[in-house]
Write a protein that holds these residues in place. Structure first.
Motif, PDB file in Angstrom:
ATOM      1  N   ALA A  95      10.226 -47.200  17.049  1.00  0.00           N
ATOM      2  CA  ALA A  95       9.863 -46.172  16.440  1.00  0.00           C
ATOM      3  C   ALA A  95       9.985 -44.991  17.307  1.00  0.00           C
ATOM      4  CB  ALA A  95       8.522 -45.958  15.678  1.00  0.00           C
ATOM      5  N   GLY A  96      11.121 -43.998  16.906  1.00  0.00           N
ATOM      6  CA  GLY A  96      11.079 -42.642  17.690  1.00  0.00           C
ATOM      7  C   GLY A  96      11.436 -42.909  19.165  1.00  0.00           C
ATOM      8  N   ARG A  97      11.757 -44.264  19.523  1.00  0.00           N
ATOM      9  CA  ARG A  97      12.256 -44.505  20.942  1.00  0.00           C
ATOM     10  C   ARG A  97      10.971 -44.003  21.837  1.00  0.00           C
ATOM     11  NH1 ARG A  97      17.727 -45.597  21.750  1.00  0.00           N
ATOM     12  NH2 ARG A  97      18.351 -46.457  19.877  1.00  0.00           N
ATOM     13  N   ARG A  98       9.726 -44.313  21.535  1.00  0.00           N
ATOM     14  CA  ARG A  98       8.635 -43.569  22.315  1.00  0.00           C
ATOM     15  C   ARG A  98       8.175 -44.656  23.386  1.00  0.00           C
ATOM     16  NH1 ARG A  98       2.867 -44.634  21.328  1.00  0.00           N
ATOM     17  NH2 ARG A  98       1.284 -43.113  21.858  1.00  0.00           N
ATOM     18  N   PHE A  99       8.105 -44.168  24.600  1.00  0.00           N
ATOM     19  CA  PHE A  99       7.782 -44.956  25.751  1.00  0.00           C
ATOM     20  C   PHE A  99       6.306 -44.608  26.131  1.00  0.00           C
ATOM     21  CE2 PHE A  99       7.166 -44.860  30.408  1.00  0.00           C
ATOM     22  CZ  PHE A  99       7.324 -46.140  30.448  1.00  0.00           C
ATOM     23  N   THR A 100       5.489 -45.598  26.555  1.00  0.00           N
ATOM     24  CA  THR A 100       4.006 -45.341  26.978  1.00  0.00           C
ATOM     25  C   THR A 100       3.929 -46.297  28.012  1.00  0.00           C
ATOM     26  OG1 THR A 100       3.278 -46.824  25.135  1.00  0.00           O
ATOM     27  CG2 THR A 100       3.016 -44.563  24.665  1.00  0.00           C
ATOM     28  N   ALA A 101       2.979 -45.828  28.941  1.00  0.00           N
ATOM     29  CA  ALA A 101       2.738 -46.932  30.153  1.00  0.00           C
ATOM     30  C   ALA A 101       1.247 -46.576  30.650  1.00  0.00           C
ATOM     31  CB  ALA A 101       3.677 -46.486  31.107  1.00  0.00           C
ATOM     32  N   SER A 102       0.650 -47.459  31.487  1.00  0.00           N
ATOM     33  CA  SER A 102      -0.595 -47.388  32.111  1.00  0.00           C
ATOM     34  C   SER A 102      -0.312 -48.218  33.347  1.00  0.00           C
ATOM     35  CB  SER A 102      -1.755 -47.818  31.089  1.00  0.00           C
ATOM     36  OG  SER A 102      -1.591 -49.355  30.898  1.00  0.00           O
ATOM     37  N   THR A 103      -0.832 -47.865  34.360  1.00  0.00           N
ATOM     38  CA  THR A 103      -0.780 -48.412  35.574  1.00  0.00           C
ATOM     39  C   THR A 103      -1.956 -48.001  36.671  1.00  0.00           C
ATOM     40  OG1 THR A 103       0.651 -48.596  37.498  1.00  0.00           O
ATOM     41  CG2 THR A 103       0.783 -46.542  36.586  1.00  0.00           C
ATOM     42  N   GLY A 104      -2.146 -48.765  37.704  1.00  0.00           N
ATOM     43  CA  GLY A 104      -3.098 -48.427  38.725  1.00  0.00           C
ATOM     44  C   GLY A 104      -4.407 -48.480  38.440  1.00  0.00           C
ATOM     45  N   ALA A 105      -5.306 -48.249  39.307  1.00  0.00           N
ATOM     46  CA  ALA A 105      -6.896 -48.226  39.147  1.00  0.00           C
ATOM     47  C   ALA A 105      -7.314 -47.245  40.245  1.00  0.00           C
ATOM     48  CB  ALA A 105      -7.306 -49.764  39.730  1.00  0.00           C
ATOM     49  N   GLY A 106      -8.601 -46.702  39.854  1.00  0.00           N
ATOM     50  CA  GLY A 106      -9.366 -45.793  40.744  1.00  0.00           C
ATOM     51  C   GLY A 106      -8.699 -44.756  40.935  1.00  0.00           C
ATOM     52  N   ASP A 107      -8.267 -44.142  42.173  1.00  0.00           N
ATOM     53  CA  ASP A 107      -7.831 -42.790  42.690  1.00  0.00           C
ATOM     54  C   ASP A 107      -6.150 -42.998  42.315  1.00  0.00           C
ATOM     55  OD1 ASP A 107      -9.963 -42.159  43.628  1.00  0.00           O
ATOM     56  OD2 ASP A 107      -9.528 -42.230  45.704  1.00  0.00           O
ATOM     57  N   THR A 138      -5.103 -44.444  39.197  1.00  0.00           N
ATOM     58  CA  THR A 138      -5.031 -44.845  37.858  1.00  0.00           C
ATOM     59  C   THR A 138      -4.086 -43.767  37.112  1.00  0.00           C
ATOM     60  OG1 THR A 138      -7.102 -45.536  37.616  1.00  0.00           O
ATOM     61  CG2 THR A 138      -6.162 -44.670  35.653  1.00  0.00           C
ATOM     62  N   ALA A 139      -3.331 -44.109  36.118  1.00  0.00           N
ATOM     63  CA  ALA A 139      -2.193 -43.177  35.458  1.00  0.00           C
ATOM     64  C   ALA A 139      -1.819 -43.612  34.399  1.00  0.00           C
ATOM     65  CB  ALA A 139      -1.109 -42.985  36.476  1.00  0.00           C
ATOM     66  N   TRP A 140      -1.518 -42.811  33.419  1.00  0.00           N
ATOM     67  CA  TRP A 140      -0.903 -43.250  31.945  1.00  0.00           C
ATOM     68  C   TRP A 140       0.347 -42.209  31.628  1.00  0.00           C
ATOM     69  CZ3 TRP A 140      -0.889 -40.188  27.595  1.00  0.00           C
ATOM     70  CH2 TRP A 140      -1.571 -39.139  27.419  1.00  0.00           C
ATOM     71  N   ALA A 141       1.049 -42.620  30.920  1.00  0.00           N
ATOM     72  CA  ALA A 141       2.395 -41.895  30.578  1.00  0.00           C
ATOM     73  C   ALA A 141       2.791 -41.935  29.204  1.00  0.00           C
ATOM     74  CB  ALA A 141       3.483 -42.480  31.367  1.00  0.00           C
ATOM     75  N   GLN A 142       3.538 -40.952  28.558  1.00  0.00           N
ATOM     76  CA  GLN A 142       3.962 -41.016  27.329  1.00  0.00           C
ATOM     77  C   GLN A 142       5.396 -39.880  27.419  1.00  0.00           C
ATOM     78  OE1 GLN A 142       1.393 -40.389  24.218  1.00  0.00           O
ATOM     79  NE2 GLN A 142       2.588 -38.616  23.295  1.00  0.00           N
ATOM     80  N   GLY A 143       6.310 -40.648  26.777  1.00  0.00           N
ATOM     81  CA  GLY A 143       7.434 -39.901  26.436  1.00  0.00           C
ATOM     82  C   GLY A 143       8.545 -40.804  26.011  1.00  0.00           C
ATOM     83  N   ARG A 144       9.851 -40.831  26.177  1.00  0.00           N
ATOM     84  CA  ARG A 144      10.775 -41.420  25.441  1.00  0.00           C
ATOM     85  C   ARG A 144      11.724 -42.316  26.289  1.00  0.00           C
ATOM     86  NH1 ARG A 144      14.782 -39.088  23.237  1.00  0.00           N
ATOM     87  NH2 ARG A 144      14.925 -40.559  21.381  1.00  0.00           N
ATOM     88  N   ARG A 189      13.761 -53.175  23.136  1.00  0.00           N
ATOM     89  CA  ARG A 189      13.137 -52.518  21.823  1.00  0.00           C
ATOM     90  C   ARG A 189      11.775 -53.405  21.510  1.00  0.00           C
ATOM     91  NH1 ARG A 189      15.125 -53.907  15.896  1.00  0.00           N
ATOM     92  NH2 ARG A 189      15.737 -56.168  16.266  1.00  0.00           N
ATOM     93  N   ASP A 190      10.759 -52.628  20.944  1.00  0.00           N
ATOM     94  CA  ASP A 190       9.564 -53.409  20.754  1.00  0.00           C
ATOM     95  C   ASP A 190       8.959 -54.221  21.787  1.00  0.00           C
ATOM     96  OD1 ASP A 190       8.858 -51.567  18.622  1.00  0.00           O
ATOM     97  OD2 ASP A 190       9.830 -53.045  17.169  1.00  0.00           O
ATOM     98  N   ARG A 191       9.323 -54.118  23.086  1.00  0.00           N
ATOM     99  CA  ARG A 191       8.635 -54.832  23.974  1.00  0.00           C
ATOM    100  C   ARG A 191       7.930 -54.175  25.191  1.00  0.00           C
ATOM    101  NH1 ARG A 191      12.931 -57.732  22.193  1.00  0.00           N
ATOM    102  NH2 ARG A 191      12.746 -60.159  21.981  1.00  0.00           N
ATOM    103  N   SER A 192       6.949 -54.964  25.995  1.00  0.00           N
ATOM    104  CA  SER A 192       6.194 -54.418  26.999  1.00  0.00           C
ATOM    105  C   SER A 192       6.829 -55.014  28.180  1.00  0.00           C
ATOM    106  CB  SER A 192       4.907 -54.725  26.727  1.00  0.00           C
ATOM    107  OG  SER A 192       4.186 -54.168  25.589  1.00  0.00           O
ATOM    108  N   TRP A 193       6.776 -54.021  29.301  1.00  0.00           N
ATOM    109  CA  TRP A 193       7.496 -54.655  30.647  1.00  0.00           C
ATOM    110  C   TRP A 193       6.096 -54.760  31.357  1.00  0.00           C
ATOM    111  CZ3 TRP A 193      11.785 -51.946  33.643  1.00  0.00           C
ATOM    112  CH2 TRP A 193      12.357 -52.768  34.825  1.00  0.00           C
ATOM    113  N   ALA A 194       5.744 -55.838  31.853  1.00  0.00           N
ATOM    114  CA  ALA A 194       4.396 -56.212  32.490  1.00  0.00           C
ATOM    115  C   ALA A 194       4.884 -55.990  34.006  1.00  0.00           C
ATOM    116  CB  ALA A 194       3.895 -57.684  32.353  1.00  0.00           C
TER     117      ALA A 194
END
Length: 211
Positions: free
Chosen positions: A90-102, A104-110, A74-79
């Motif tokens: 809050a809301g068990r919200r999960f977000t992420a970002s990863t990659g570069a160029g082709d 590249t991606a981001w995510a949102q969920g739980r 909880r309330d931590r980032s996994w590098a």
């Protein structure tokens, strides 16, 4: 390579079927589409942990409880090597970002934890090719202060945290700092620009192929 060939043939057949509707993907565009198809289910979790030697949990290891997992993440980032995932309380919200160029991606969920030791990430991943719902789960076992983890369904167990934490433990990559939020706005903008460029390329190609 066999899977890549199958996917390539599928894209080529689709292009031939729709040849009168839109131009066939360029060679570069085709390679990009195949790459995304091959990498999507796993791209968020390619990091150093899985390069370690597998370790079978000790006989006294028990699945971690939902409360234990909640306190761990909880309330931590996994590098990760090319990004990070964020576990907001809050809301068990999960977000992420990863990659570069082709890639590249981001995510949102739980993020969800269970009493049989599972952490599951239910999210929509946004890439240049579109939005891809995906669920990734990890199992955890604990023996004393040692924590074992494996990626489901076919990953190998490894030591996530040693009884005396080592600097190389994947556990050390769970940090309180938010490593994601500041990047998502930039990634969204980059993806929009890539989609716009891809759309212009297809439009120009269509114009060139008109009689």
């Amino acid at each position: 390579m066999k899977l890549r060939t199958i996917l390539t043939n599928q894209f080529e057949r689709r292009g031939a079927t729709q040849g009168n509707i839109q131009p066939r993907l360029s060679a570069k565009g085709l390679r990009r589409a195949v790459l995304v198809s091959l990498c999507l289910p796993a791209f968020a979790f390619i990091h150093g942990a899985y390069a370690e030697e597998s370790a079978v949990p000790s006989a006294d290891a028990k699945p971690m409880t939902g409360v234990e997992l909640y306190m761990l993440y909880r309330d931590r980032s996994w590098a990760w090597a090319d990004g990070a995932g964020r576990f907001d309380d809050a809301g068990r919200r999960f977000t992420a970002s990863t990659g570069a160029g082709d890639t590249t991606a981001w995510a949102q969920g739980r993020w969800v934890v269970t009493d049989d030791g599972r952490l599951c990430l239910n999210a929509e991943w946004h890439t240049v090719s579109g939005v891809h719902p995906n669920t990734i789960c990890f199992s955890h076992k604990r023996a004393g202060e040692t924590i074992y983890q494996k990626k489901e369904p076919s990953g190998s167990w490894y030591i996530f945290r040693h009884a005396v934490p080592a600097e190389t433990d994947e556990f050390k990559k769970l940090v309180k700092e938010n490593l994601v939020s500041a990047d998502i706005g930039t990634i969204k903008s980059d993806l929009q620009n890539q989609k716009r460029l891809a759309g212009n390329t297809l439009t120009n190609a269509s114009r060139r192929t008109r009689p």
